[in-house]
Design a protein around this motif. Structure first.
Motif, PDB file in Angstrom:
ATOM      1  N   LEU A   1      48.914  38.587   5.465  1.00 34.25           N
ATOM      2  CA  LEU A   1      49.067  37.492   5.915  1.00 34.25           C
ATOM      3  C   LEU A   1      49.586  36.211   4.989  1.00 34.25           C
ATOM      4  O   LEU A   1      50.326  35.374   5.345  1.00 34.25           O
ATOM      5  CB  LEU A   1      47.721  36.933   6.625  1.00 34.25           C
ATOM      6  CG  LEU A   1      47.469  37.825   7.653  1.00 34.25           C
ATOM      7  CD1 LEU A   1      46.151  37.316   8.421  1.00 34.25           C
ATOM      8  CD2 LEU A   1      48.438  38.048   8.851  1.00 34.25           C
TER       9      LEU A   1
ATOM     10  N   TYR B   1      52.345  34.510  10.542  1.00 28.49           N
ATOM     11  CA  TYR B   1      52.560  34.209   8.971  1.00 28.49           C
ATOM     12  C   TYR B   1      53.531  35.150   8.270  1.00 28.49           C
ATOM     13  O   TYR B   1      53.947  34.733   7.166  1.00 28.49           O
ATOM     14  CB  TYR B   1      51.249  34.012   8.272  1.00 28.49           C
ATOM     15  CG  TYR B   1      50.534  32.617   8.937  1.00 28.49           C
ATOM     16  CD1 TYR B   1      50.949  31.439   8.252  1.00 28.49           C
ATOM     17  CD2 TYR B   1      49.757  32.786   9.933  1.00 28.49           C
ATOM     18  CE1 TYR B   1      50.186  30.524   8.763  1.00 28.49           C
ATOM     19  CE2 TYR B   1      48.839  31.605   9.905  1.00 28.49           C
ATOM     20  CZ  TYR B   1      49.268  30.421   9.658  1.00 28.49           C
ATOM     21  OH  TYR B   1      48.630  29.250  10.278  1.00 28.49           O
TER      22      TYR B   1
ATOM     23  N   VAL C   1      44.366  40.474   4.519  1.00 29.00           N
ATOM     24  CA  VAL C   1      44.886  38.968   4.087  1.00 29.00           C
ATOM     25  C   VAL C   1      45.925  38.921   3.154  1.00 29.00           C
ATOM     26  O   VAL C   1      46.777  37.956   3.368  1.00 29.00           O
ATOM     27  CB  VAL C   1      43.252  38.262   3.236  1.00 29.00           C
ATOM     28  CG1 VAL C   1      43.563  36.986   2.891  1.00 29.00           C
ATOM     29  CG2 VAL C   1      42.142  38.143   4.214  1.00 29.00           C
TER      30      VAL C   1
ATOM     31  N   SER D   1      52.675  28.893  14.853  1.00 29.83           N
ATOM     32  CA  SER D   1      51.834  30.151  14.775  1.00 29.83           C
ATOM     33  C   SER D   1      50.843  30.017  16.103  1.00 29.83           C
ATOM     34  O   SER D   1      50.490  30.922  16.976  1.00 29.83           O
ATOM     35  CB  SER D   1      51.194  30.870  13.615  1.00 29.83           C
ATOM     36  OG  SER D   1      51.989  30.918  12.622  1.00 29.83           O
TER      37      SER D   1
ATOM     38  N   THR E   1      51.757  26.875  10.638  1.00 28.31           N
ATOM     39  CA  THR E   1      50.573  26.944  11.230  1.00 28.31           C
ATOM     40  C   THR E   1      50.698  26.615  12.747  1.00 28.31           C
ATOM     41  O   THR E   1      50.260  27.155  13.690  1.00 28.31           O
ATOM     42  CB  THR E   1      49.416  26.068  10.657  1.00 28.31           C
ATOM     43  OG1 THR E   1      49.389  26.771   9.287  1.00 28.31           O
ATOM     44  CG2 THR E   1      48.304  26.275  11.252  1.00 28.31           C
TER      45      THR E   1
ATOM     46  N   LEU F   1      48.157  35.259  14.087  1.00 28.35           N
ATOM     47  CA  LEU F   1      47.956  35.558  12.494  1.00 28.35           C
ATOM     48  C   LEU F   1      49.292  36.163  11.893  1.00 28.35           C
ATOM     49  O   LEU F   1      49.563  36.070  10.943  1.00 28.35           O
ATOM     50  CB  LEU F   1      46.572  36.730  12.391  1.00 28.35           C
ATOM     51  CG  LEU F   1      45.485  36.235  12.508  1.00 28.35           C
ATOM     52  CD1 LEU F   1      44.292  37.081  12.665  1.00 28.35           C
ATOM     53  CD2 LEU F   1      45.132  34.908  11.715  1.00 28.35           C
TER      54      LEU F   1
ATOM     55  N   LEU G   1      39.749  41.300   8.995  1.00 31.50           N
ATOM     56  CA  LEU G   1      39.717  40.001   8.839  1.00 31.50           C
ATOM     57  C   LEU G   1      38.195  39.673   9.293  1.00 31.50           C
ATOM     58  O   LEU G   1      37.859  38.491   8.926  1.00 31.50           O
ATOM     59  CB  LEU G   1      40.801  39.533   9.899  1.00 31.50           C
ATOM     60  CG  LEU G   1      42.063  39.873   9.417  1.00 31.50           C
ATOM     61  CD1 LEU G   1      43.184  39.505  10.573  1.00 31.50           C
ATOM     62  CD2 LEU G   1      42.509  39.225   8.259  1.00 31.50           C
TER      63      LEU G   1
END
Length: 361
Positions: free
Chosen positions: A315, A238, A312, A207, A204, A235, A147
């Protein structure tokens, strides 16, 4: 007879060509992930921030200025995240061999205790040889380093996001003019994008709250790198269901190595309380609906998109799978696949709206 055989052969040929095309597309996405991953992140950020930008436009803020304000805020957030992530990952990676060695010693001691005092056979020893508790911590370092590497493309992500936001307000008119579709025919995709944006926005916020709580729990107990575990919890939140469980494993193991079993248990209880509070009460109340995808498909999608795009992809597995479901629903020939990967509520809705079979005499 011959026409029937010809039609059957044509269907088989079409299936073979379609399967080959899908394989080529998947392989192409995997080969082009260096370019696709920044674009996916930019699209992800644009989906989250398009509502605030449209709100600014409704207040008579020019489109370019509204997009610039949103992007500046995102750049500041990414700068802070990159600084925290970079320094914490470097320190954690440097200390990782020592943590793994101490964790292996603890596990070996536990196995020897079982062998000595519980009079078990050597199969427990063989089982212990197969268990590598330090592997989980090593995987966390690998994922976080991946990441961090993605964030090196910050300028590409930001510029792509700017153009997506600038196009957001006019894309509906362009699609209608290009394909001649009526406003009603665009209602389905428009509602999907609105729901997806709402889902990502609420996810979001939840999170962020989850990450803050995880950081406070690890900091109060005294576990090293609380900012890193807060970022990991943010992270992985998600990823539905299993993401929060995966995020709890490394700090619990680190608490065991660093402080002892009591603190490890307290860390596990803290993460469990956070996950229950946000996952079972707060998030469902805010969302009001599920992701519209079968839980099994969510898990398979996590593995598949992670294989294609790396961390990615894991996620963003849910938004990507939801987008794939929308594409499958748009064609009569593939709608049955969308129903199979969808939720039970979608299947019941399809049955309710299905035409009644015509009775034969």
């Amino acid at each position: 007879m011959i026409p029937a055989v010809s039609r059957l052969g044509s269907k088989k040929g079409t299936a073979v060509v379609s399967t080959a095309a899908v394989i080529v597309i998947i392989y192409g996405m995997q080969m082009a992930k260096v370019l696709l991953v920044p674009f996916l992140i930019a699209a992800f950020l644009a989906m989250i921030t398009v509502r605030p930008m449209l709100w600014l436009q409704s207040k008579r803020v020019p489109s370019f200025l509204a997009a610039l304000m949103i992007v500046t805020m995102i750049m500041l957030i990414l700068a802070v995240v990159g600084t925290i992530l970079g320094s914490s990952i470097a320190e954690f990676t440097a200390a990782l061999p020592g943590y793994q060695a101490r964790l292996d010693t603890i596990v070996d001691g536990a196995i020897q205790f079982v062998l000595k005092y519980l009079n078990t056979d050597d199969s427990v020893q063989n089982l212990g040889d197969m268990i590598d508790p330090g592997w989980a911590m090593g995987q966390v370092a690998t994922i976080l380093n991946s990441l961090k590497d993605v964030l090196t493309n910050t300028f590409l992500i930001i510029f792509t996001m700017i153009f997506i936001l600038l196009e957001a307000s006019s894309v509906g008119v362009k699609v209608q003019a290009a394909f001649g579709r009526s406003a009603d025919s665009l209602q389905g995709p428009r509602e999907f994008l609105q729901n997806l944006g709402r889902y990502l926005g609420i996810k979001t916020v939840v999170s962020i709250a989850t990450g803050i709580c995880a950081g406070l729990v690890t900091w109060s107990i005294g576990v090293d790198f609380p900012l890193l575990w807060a970022m990991l919890a943010f992270l992985l939140n998600y990823v539905p269901t299993i993401g929060s469980i995966i995020a709890a494993v490394p700090p619990v193991l680190l608490a065991l190595v660093q402080l002892g079993p009591g603190e490890a248990g307290a860390t596990a209880i803290g993460f469990a309380a956070i996950n229950v509070a946000f996952g079972n009460f707060i998030e469902p109340r805010l969302l009001g609906y599920g992701v519209g995808i079968s839980p099994l498909v969510v898990f398979v999608g996590l593995l598949f998109w992670g294989w294609v795009f790396g961390p990615v992809g894991m996620l963003l597995s849910v938004p990507l799978t939801m987008t794939l479901k929308l594409a499958l629903e748009s064609d009569e020939r593939t709608r049955w696949i969308a129903i199979l990967i969808g939720s039970e509520r979608d299947a019941q809705h399809a049955l309710k709206n299905a035409p009644e079979p015509v009775a034969s005499d």
